[in-house]
Design an enzyme around this catalytic site. Structure first.
Site, PDB file in Angstrom:
ATOM      1  N   LEU A 117      -5.639  46.212 -70.170  1.00 18.03           N
ATOM      2  CA  LEU A 117      -4.385  47.660 -70.013  1.00 18.03           C
ATOM      3  C   LEU A 117      -3.947  49.222 -69.116  1.00 18.03           C
ATOM      4  O   LEU A 117      -5.357  49.035 -68.968  1.00 18.03           O
ATOM      5  CB  LEU A 117      -5.076  48.427 -71.578  1.00 18.03           C
ATOM      6  CG  LEU A 117      -5.028  47.188 -72.959  1.00 18.03           C
ATOM      7  CD1 LEU A 117      -5.098  48.135 -74.046  1.00 18.03           C
ATOM      8  CD2 LEU A 117      -3.429  47.109 -72.887  1.00 18.03           C
ATOM      9  N   GLY A 145       0.514  52.112 -68.529  1.00 19.67           N
ATOM     10  CA  GLY A 145       1.944  51.058 -68.584  1.00 19.67           C
ATOM     11  C   GLY A 145       2.182  50.881 -69.876  1.00 19.67           C
ATOM     12  O   GLY A 145       2.547  51.377 -70.618  1.00 19.67           O
ATOM     13  N   HIS A 146       0.466  50.100 -70.623  1.00 20.57           N
ATOM     14  CA  HIS A 146       0.882  50.074 -72.184  1.00 20.57           C
ATOM     15  C   HIS A 146       1.095  50.655 -73.063  1.00 20.57           C
ATOM     16  O   HIS A 146       0.739  51.249 -73.785  1.00 20.57           O
ATOM     17  CB  HIS A 146      -0.455  48.622 -71.770  1.00 20.57           C
ATOM     18  CG  HIS A 146      -0.266  47.764 -71.435  1.00 20.57           C
ATOM     19  ND1 HIS A 146      -1.286  47.438 -70.109  1.00 20.57           N
ATOM     20  CD2 HIS A 146       0.089  46.945 -71.069  1.00 20.57           C
ATOM     21  CE1 HIS A 146      -0.937  46.169 -69.734  1.00 20.57           C
ATOM     22  NE2 HIS A 146      -0.191  45.645 -70.169  1.00 20.57           N
ATOM     23  N   LYS A 152       9.861  46.917 -67.715  1.00 19.40           N
ATOM     24  CA  LYS A 152       9.376  46.649 -66.125  1.00 19.40           C
ATOM     25  C   LYS A 152      10.022  45.191 -65.993  1.00 19.40           C
ATOM     26  O   LYS A 152      10.275  44.274 -65.786  1.00 19.40           O
ATOM     27  CB  LYS A 152       7.980  46.943 -66.006  1.00 19.40           C
ATOM     28  CG  LYS A 152       7.743  46.225 -64.333  1.00 19.40           C
ATOM     29  CD  LYS A 152       5.975  45.566 -64.396  1.00 19.40           C
ATOM     30  CE  LYS A 152       5.574  44.929 -65.302  1.00 19.40           C
ATOM     31  NZ  LYS A 152       4.720  43.814 -64.521  1.00 19.40           N
TER      32      LYS A 152
HETATM   33  P1  AMP Z   1       1.887  42.528 -70.730  1.00 22.25           P
HETATM   34  O1  AMP Z   1       0.093  42.523 -70.521  1.00 22.25           O
HETATM   35  O2  AMP Z   1       1.626  42.514 -69.268  1.00 22.25           O
HETATM   36  O3  AMP Z   1       2.080  41.008 -71.284  1.00 22.25           O
HETATM   37  O4  AMP Z   1       2.478  43.752 -70.839  1.00 22.25           O
HETATM   38  C1  AMP Z   1       2.322  44.372 -72.217  1.00 22.25           C
HETATM   39  C2  AMP Z   1       3.830  45.031 -72.642  1.00 22.25           C
HETATM   40  O5  AMP Z   1       3.507  46.077 -71.505  1.00 22.25           O
HETATM   41  C3  AMP Z   1       5.365  44.391 -72.065  1.00 22.25           C
HETATM   42  O6  AMP Z   1       6.933  45.100 -73.266  1.00 22.25           O
HETATM   43  C4  AMP Z   1       5.404  45.210 -70.990  1.00 22.25           C
HETATM   44  O7  AMP Z   1       6.780  45.130 -70.306  1.00 22.25           O
HETATM   45  C5  AMP Z   1       5.017  46.639 -70.676  1.00 22.25           C
HETATM   46  N1  AMP Z   1       4.507  47.018 -69.716  1.00 22.25           N
HETATM   47  C6  AMP Z   1       3.572  46.590 -68.451  1.00 22.25           C
HETATM   48  N2  AMP Z   1       3.503  47.323 -67.505  1.00 22.25           N
HETATM   49  C7  AMP Z   1       4.310  48.631 -67.980  1.00 22.25           C
HETATM   50  C8  AMP Z   1       4.990  49.444 -67.164  1.00 22.25           C
HETATM   51  N3  AMP Z   1       3.575  49.859 -65.688  1.00 22.25           N
HETATM   52  N4  AMP Z   1       5.198  50.779 -67.929  1.00 22.25           N
HETATM   53  C9  AMP Z   1       5.735  50.443 -68.866  1.00 22.25           C
HETATM   54  N5  AMP Z   1       5.608  48.977 -69.906  1.00 22.25           N
HETATM   55  C10 AMP Z   1       4.689  48.156 -69.267  1.00 22.25           C
END
Ligand code: AMP
Length: 275
Positions: A29, A32-33, A147
């Site tokens: 995490l 963003g998360h 993103k």
């Molecule tokens: P992931 O763990 O990469 O599958 O991401 C989980 C969620 O967090 C997904 O909905 C992504 O789009 C969101 N996410 C990842 N990176 C960012 C970021 N930099 N800003 C906002 N949301 C993000």
């Protein structure tokens, strides 16, 4: 903080929650998360964060094994928030034998375009896990990042097509001070590569500025300009300027979004910008 590992524990947790926001993640995490988590907390009585590295969305040649995992650190970060965490094993989510068939979820029009072109299993795997989580958890709201714009778009299409009740919300991309979108995969980059990576978003911003000054006569001209710029520093996976309501090519000079993916050595990064 409640940590839930099995579907049985999940059902017990859910039995006392009448209104819930869901934040699905693959862990490792970052801010963003956490921005998704914060938004869910403000809009729901309860927030459930899921941490699950979903094998089904990786192609055999992709980085499933190396994908950064740091559950202890993730749980530590989440302790500060009023959330519960569902972090199941692979077997808990996919109890079938490896050779067992499974139901196929896809999007005929868009699953093989853009990110889906180089990542043939990606959107089927994403839609499958997201649908499973929706069915297991039955959240009122679910939060995703802009993103991953194509991902969010396909999730919205699935919700419409399958008459799901959940409401999804897209949250703005969180970036570092140079504009680089935060991503778990940024951990693969060294300092120099991280600096280089910020040229990606800076180029998108520059194209937007030129677009606002009426420097382009068609979406294709914006693409051509960006391809020339990005080629100076990166290997390009794809770069497209499309209609943000359909994600299909457009001849209009309005309602557009730039979608792209580039490589820095073997690391693939995605970004997008509405213009
Ligand atoms: P992931 O763990 O990469 O599958 O991401 C989980 C969620 O967090 C997904 O909905 C992504 O789009 C969101 N996410 C990842 N990176 C960012 C970021 N930099 N800003 C906002 N949301 C993000």
């Amino acid at each position: 903080m409640e940590i839930i590992r099995t579907k049985k524990e999940l059902q017990k947790y859910l039995s006392t929650k009448n209104q819930l926001g869901l934040v699905p993640t693959m862990g490792s995490l970052h801010r963003g998360h956490l921005s998704l988590v914060e938004k869910s907390i403000t809009e729901n009585h309860h927030t459930l964060v899921t941490i699950f590295v979903n094998l089904k969305q990786f192609s055999p040649n992709e980085d499933f094994k190396e994908y950064p995992r740091n559950l202890e650190k993730d749980l530590d970060l989440l302790k500060k928030f009023k959330v519960a965490v569902f972090c199941p094993s692979h077997k808990e989510i996919y109890p079938h034998q490896a050779n067992h068939g499974y139901t196929y979820i896809g999007n005929k029009l868009l699953e093989n375009l853009y990110c889906g072109k180089t990542r043939p299993f990606f959107f089927n795997g994403v839609l499958l896990i997201v649908l499973k989580l929706f069915n297991l958890i039955n959240p009122q709201h679910a939060y995703f990042g802009k993103k991953d714009f194509q991902q969010f778009f396909l999730i919205k299409e699935m919700i419409k097509d399958l008459n799901l009740k959940v409401k999804v919300k897209a949250i703005a991309t969180v970036r570092n001070k140079y504009g680089l979108a935060l991503s778990s995969r940024n951990l693969y980059l060294d300092k120099e590569e991280l600096e280089q990576a910020s040229f990606f978003y800076q180029s998108l911003i520059h194209a937007k500025t030129l677009f606002k000054r009426a420097n382009f006569n068609s979406p294709k001209e914006i693409e051509d300009y960006l391809i020339i710029q990005l080629k100076k520093k990166f290997k390009i996976d794809y770069l497209k300027v499309v209609d943000k309501k359909t994600l299909l090519p457009s001849q209009e000079l309005k309602g557009l979004i730039i979608l792209g993916a580039i490589y820095i050595n073997k690391v693939r990064l995605i970004d997008n910008l509405e213009i």
